[in-house]
Motif scaffolding. Structure first.
Motif, PDB file in Angstrom:
ATOM      1  N   ILE A 134      46.359 -31.562   0.170  1.00  0.00           N
ATOM      2  CA  ILE A 134      47.675 -31.749  -0.440  1.00  0.00           C
ATOM      3  C   ILE A 134      48.002 -30.553  -1.313  1.00  0.00           C
ATOM      4  O   ILE A 134      49.096 -30.034  -1.343  1.00  0.00           O
ATOM      5  N   THR A 135      47.016 -30.071  -2.034  1.00  0.00           N
ATOM      6  CA  THR A 135      47.126 -28.818  -2.760  1.00  0.00           C
ATOM      7  C   THR A 135      46.234 -27.814  -2.062  1.00  0.00           C
ATOM      8  O   THR A 135      45.042 -28.050  -1.937  1.00  0.00           O
ATOM      9  N   PRO A 136      46.767 -26.699  -1.539  1.00  0.00           N
ATOM     10  CA  PRO A 136      45.941 -25.738  -0.813  1.00  0.00           C
ATOM     11  C   PRO A 136      44.729 -25.326  -1.624  1.00  0.00           C
ATOM     12  O   PRO A 136      44.799 -25.130  -2.823  1.00  0.00           O
ATOM     13  N   LYS A 137      43.598 -25.150  -0.915  1.00  0.00           N
ATOM     14  CA  LYS A 137      42.331 -24.860  -1.579  1.00  0.00           C
ATOM     15  C   LYS A 137      42.011 -23.374  -1.562  1.00  0.00           C
ATOM     16  O   LYS A 137      40.865 -22.987  -1.565  1.00  0.00           O
ATOM     17  N   ALA A 138      43.040 -22.539  -1.538  1.00  0.00           N
ATOM     18  CA  ALA A 138      42.794 -21.118  -1.347  1.00  0.00           C
ATOM     19  C   ALA A 138      41.928 -20.515  -2.425  1.00  0.00           C
ATOM     20  O   ALA A 138      41.252 -19.523  -2.214  1.00  0.00           O
ATOM     21  N   THR A 139      41.925 -21.095  -3.623  1.00  0.00           N
ATOM     22  CA  THR A 139      41.145 -20.508  -4.695  1.00  0.00           C
ATOM     23  C   THR A 139      39.768 -21.124  -4.800  1.00  0.00           C
ATOM     24  O   THR A 139      39.020 -20.789  -5.697  1.00  0.00           O
ATOM     25  N   GLU A 140      39.465 -22.049  -3.886  1.00  0.00           N
ATOM     26  CA  GLU A 140      38.158 -22.665  -3.934  1.00  0.00           C
ATOM     27  C   GLU A 140      37.267 -22.034  -2.886  1.00  0.00           C
ATOM     28  O   GLU A 140      37.716 -21.551  -1.873  1.00  0.00           O
ATOM     29  N   ALA A 141      35.962 -22.050  -3.131  1.00  0.00           N
ATOM     30  CA  ALA A 141      35.022 -21.563  -2.132  1.00  0.00           C
ATOM     31  C   ALA A 141      33.730 -22.328  -2.275  1.00  0.00           C
ATOM     32  O   ALA A 141      33.189 -22.437  -3.363  1.00  0.00           O
ATOM     33  N   TRP A 525      46.291  -9.580   0.619  1.00  0.00           N
ATOM     34  CA  TRP A 525      45.126  -9.417  -0.245  1.00  0.00           C
ATOM     35  C   TRP A 525      45.454  -9.862  -1.664  1.00  0.00           C
ATOM     36  O   TRP A 525      46.535  -9.587  -2.178  1.00  0.00           O
ATOM     37  N   SER A 526      44.516 -10.549  -2.281  1.00  0.00           N
ATOM     38  CA  SER A 526      44.652 -10.944  -3.678  1.00  0.00           C
ATOM     39  C   SER A 526      43.325 -10.690  -4.384  1.00  0.00           C
ATOM     40  O   SER A 526      42.306 -10.397  -3.738  1.00  0.00           O
ATOM     41  N   ILE A 527      43.334 -10.805  -5.698  1.00  0.00           N
ATOM     42  CA  ILE A 527      42.124 -10.551  -6.483  1.00  0.00           C
ATOM     43  C   ILE A 527      41.636 -11.862  -7.084  1.00  0.00           C
ATOM     44  O   ILE A 527      42.394 -12.582  -7.740  1.00  0.00           O
ATOM     45  N   HIS A 528      40.385 -12.174  -6.827  1.00  0.00           N
ATOM     46  CA  HIS A 528      39.743 -13.359  -7.369  1.00  0.00           C
ATOM     47  C   HIS A 528      38.616 -12.927  -8.303  1.00  0.00           C
ATOM     48  O   HIS A 528      37.971 -11.884  -8.084  1.00  0.00           O
ATOM     49  N   VAL A 529      38.368 -13.720  -9.329  1.00  0.00           N
ATOM     50  CA  VAL A 529      37.204 -13.530 -10.185  1.00  0.00           C
ATOM     51  C   VAL A 529      36.424 -14.836 -10.229  1.00  0.00           C
ATOM     52  O   VAL A 529      36.981 -15.919 -10.021  1.00  0.00           O
ATOM     53  N   ARG A 537      35.861 -20.108  -9.875  1.00  0.00           N
ATOM     54  CA  ARG A 537      36.693 -19.120  -9.168  1.00  0.00           C
ATOM     55  C   ARG A 537      38.145 -19.233  -9.622  1.00  0.00           C
ATOM     56  O   ARG A 537      38.694 -20.330  -9.744  1.00  0.00           O
ATOM     57  N   GLN A 538      38.793 -18.070  -9.832  1.00  0.00           N
ATOM     58  CA  GLN A 538      40.202 -18.030 -10.211  1.00  0.00           C
ATOM     59  C   GLN A 538      40.914 -16.936  -9.421  1.00  0.00           C
ATOM     60  O   GLN A 538      40.387 -15.837  -9.254  1.00  0.00           O
TER      61      GLN A 538
END
Length: 618
Positions: A134-141, A525-529, A537-538
């Motif tokens: 429901i909420t995309p998990k793009a920032t999760e790994a 491309w995006s930047i994750h930390v 992860r953010q």
């Protein structure tokens, strides 16, 4: 006699009618079987493209144009999908094929509807039954760590006699889990290390997972993904893995950096006029970045490597090459060069006292050990080149003879290669066409700066962009498909940090507590930390809601570099239509151009998504 003839004619007509009916029924059955095979091929091609989630793979190839623009298709493309299991499939009305699928690792489900449009089978509908999406998990790994109680091949185990099998599998990744069931969420029973060979007892036709026997005799399942394992016949001689442990390493030569590009231009970039930018002085920016006193910038792979003071003054060309890295004492730069020979080179900030180590293979991403005694780097050896040795994908077509008695069996049993892209199913004549992109094997090595000794570092076949921990000599980070790992020199073991194949080129914060990566986010491309262990992860860069409302596409943000005190991150962004140097706080706030307009006008940055390290901040 006349009555006999009538009966004979009627019997003949009846026989012909029955024969025609049977032939029609047989043709319909054959057509139905063929259609099932082609519909399934479209589904498999779509799922493979989602799993690979690579810029060169386009899942929309398998979708109807309307479905390609749907929210469901966009949500699926934003997910981390590592595998799938087909639960059930059926015809709805003779023209639409319905397939229910469970996704890994989430365990969520989806339903796809496949139909024939303009002579080609495409997905005409998607339904998601996925609460977690429901909420995309793009920032999760997902972070998958070996269990503390897991048996390892290096542990003391009782040898067992391998079961008889027709095939064996060899691990070519840095390590691979064996699980109780066909799911990345199931229990891990064994950790197979690099180069381990195990007997294959069975292959699941839906997911491709392999049922294997572990060295201690346990039976479990593991992935058969081409970047994890190689499969051979049990009576086949298994070729040795490329390790390149004996690359001749001549004594390094000294050189003085020249102001012309003729000695340093990389073979990967077309020749360009050699124009050395004039040093540009500019007023100190109003929001001058805090921290270090200078930056090292790479224009593009094989292009100019520049020095500039943090206040925007003193811009000057140092050399030509790629992936610069600064020594711990801040006085020497290491970088990679492919021209005239593949070399790791060093040069002092004043442009003098350089050395060059000829390594014999294409080389990338040098990085200094914390104490400055070694330079780690990645190098290419082996793999599969493209057409004519280039970078284009090879195209294959498998044709099926419809007059063969084995036609239906051959069609139904055909298996696409795991790396297949742009799959197309065609009829009359029946054939399945696809492309296989080129790939290369990359490993990690280390140069001892004092003795020139060159040694391999344990790594898989797809190991890129090493980055040494800034304070701990024992730890080396690098991308190892499908994620990031740490190699611990003390324990001689690999520690998985992430299992997301979109995490690229890790850079570690000065205090060693955090990691920044360039992350391929669906179409940009995006930047994750994240924390040192992959947690928290953010995503720091994203297109604003205002820009989205105005119809602007997602901007690219990549190649992060930490400030010396770790409070800020410099990066490249094309949000203004071209690649520029930007800076932000370590939490992603206050994103802005790093220098005043005009300071870097003579530098044309180009990020190609090939793990480039383009910024060093000291």
């Amino acid at each position: 006699m006349i009555e006999f003839v009538k009966r004979l004619v009627l019997l003949t007509i009846l026989f012909i009618a029955v024969w025609v009916a049977l032939q029609a029924k047989t043709s319909a059955a054959e057509e139905s079987t063929i259609d099932v095979t082609l519909a399934r091929a479209a589904i498999k091609g779509y799922m493979i493209s989602l799993i690979h989630n690579d810029p060169i793979l386009d899942p929309n190839f398998y979708l109807d144009a309307t479905v390609a623009e749907s929210d469901e298709a966009k949500i699926l493309k934003s997910q981390t999908i590592t595998g799938y299991l087909i639960n059930n499939q059926r015809w709805i009305d003779g023209t639409i094929y319905q397939v229910n699928i469970t996704l890994s690792p989430s365990g969520d489900s989806m339903t796809a509807y496949v139909g024939k449009m303009l002579g080609r089978w495409r997905i005409t509908g998607l339904v998601l039954d996925i609460p977690s999406m429901i909420t995309p998990k793009a920032t999760e790994a997902p972070v998958e760590m070996p269990s503390a109680t897991m048996v390892s091949p290096t542990s003391a185990i009782t040898p067992v006699t391998p079961l008889e099998s027709e095939y064996v599998a060899r691990v070519i990744n840095y390590g691979l889990n064996v699980r109780t069931e066909i799911s990345t969420g199931s229990e891990i029973i064994y950790w197979l290390e690099y180069a381990t060979v195990v007997p294959v007892l069975e292959k699941d036709p839906s997911t491709g997972w392999l049922k294997v026997q572990t060295p201690d005799g346990q039976i479990g399942w593991m992935s058969s993904y081409v970047e994890y394992v190689q499969v051979f016949g049990s009576d086949e001689e298994i070729p040795p893995l490329p390790t390149a442990t004996s690359i001749p390493m001549p004594t390094p030569t000294s050189y003085v950096a020249m102001s012309t590009p003729t000695s340093y231009v990389s073979v990967t970039v077309p020749a360009m006029p050699a124009v050395e930018p004039e040093a540009v002085s500019a007023p100190i920016p109003a929001a001058m970045p805090a921290g270090g006193s200078y930056l090292i910038l790479e224009e593009r792979s094989g292009g100019g490597i520049y020095f500039i003071n943090q206040d925007g003054t003193g811009l000057r060309l140092l050399a030509y090459g790629m992936d610069p890295a600064i020594s711990p004492d801040g006085q020497t730069i290491a970088f990679a060069s492919w021209n005239p020979l593949p070399e790791v080179r060093t040069i002092r900030l004043d442009g003098t006292e350089g050395q060059a180590w000829e390594v014999g293979n294409k080389v990338r991403s040098p990085t200094w050990r914390a104490d400055g005694t070694q330079i780690f780097y990645s190098y290419n050896e082996g793999g599969k080149p493209g057409i004519d040795g280039g970078s284009h994908a090879d195209k294959y077509c498998k044709q099926f003879d419809e007059n063969s008695p084995n036609f239906l069996y051959d069609l139904a049993s055909f298996q696409l290669p795991d790396r297949a892209i742009e799959v197309e199913v065609l009829d009359k004549p029946y054939r399945i066409c696809y492309k296989v992109p080129p790939y290369a094997y990359w490993f990690i090595r280390a140069i001892n700066v004092a003795t020139n000794e060159n040694t391999p570092i344990p790594s898989g076949l797809y190991s890129y962009s090493p980055y040494a921990h800034p304070t701990n000599n024992s730890l080396l980070f690098f991308t190892n498909v499908p994620g990031i790992v740490i190699y611990n020199f003390d324990t001689q073991s690999h520690i998985p940090v992430t299992t997301d194949r979109q995490d690229r080129a890790p850079v570690v914060s000065p205090d060693g507590s955090s990691i920044a990566v360039s992350y391929y986010q669906h179409d940009h491309w995006s930047i994750h930390v994240m924390n040192f262990d992959g947690g928290n992860r953010q995503m720091l860069t994203e297109t604003s809601l205002t820009d989205i409302a105005l119809g602007k596409s997602n901007a690219n943000n990549a190649a992060p570099a930490w400030s010396p005190d770790g409070s800020q991150i410099a990066f490249l962004s094309d949000r203004n239509g071209k690649w520029e140097l930007w800076v932000m706080n370590a939490d992603g706030s206050n994103q802005r151009s790093m220098f005043q307009p005009g300071v870097l006008d003579n530098i044309n940055f180009q990020y190609d998504g090939m793990d480039e390290r383009m910024i060093i901040w000291r």
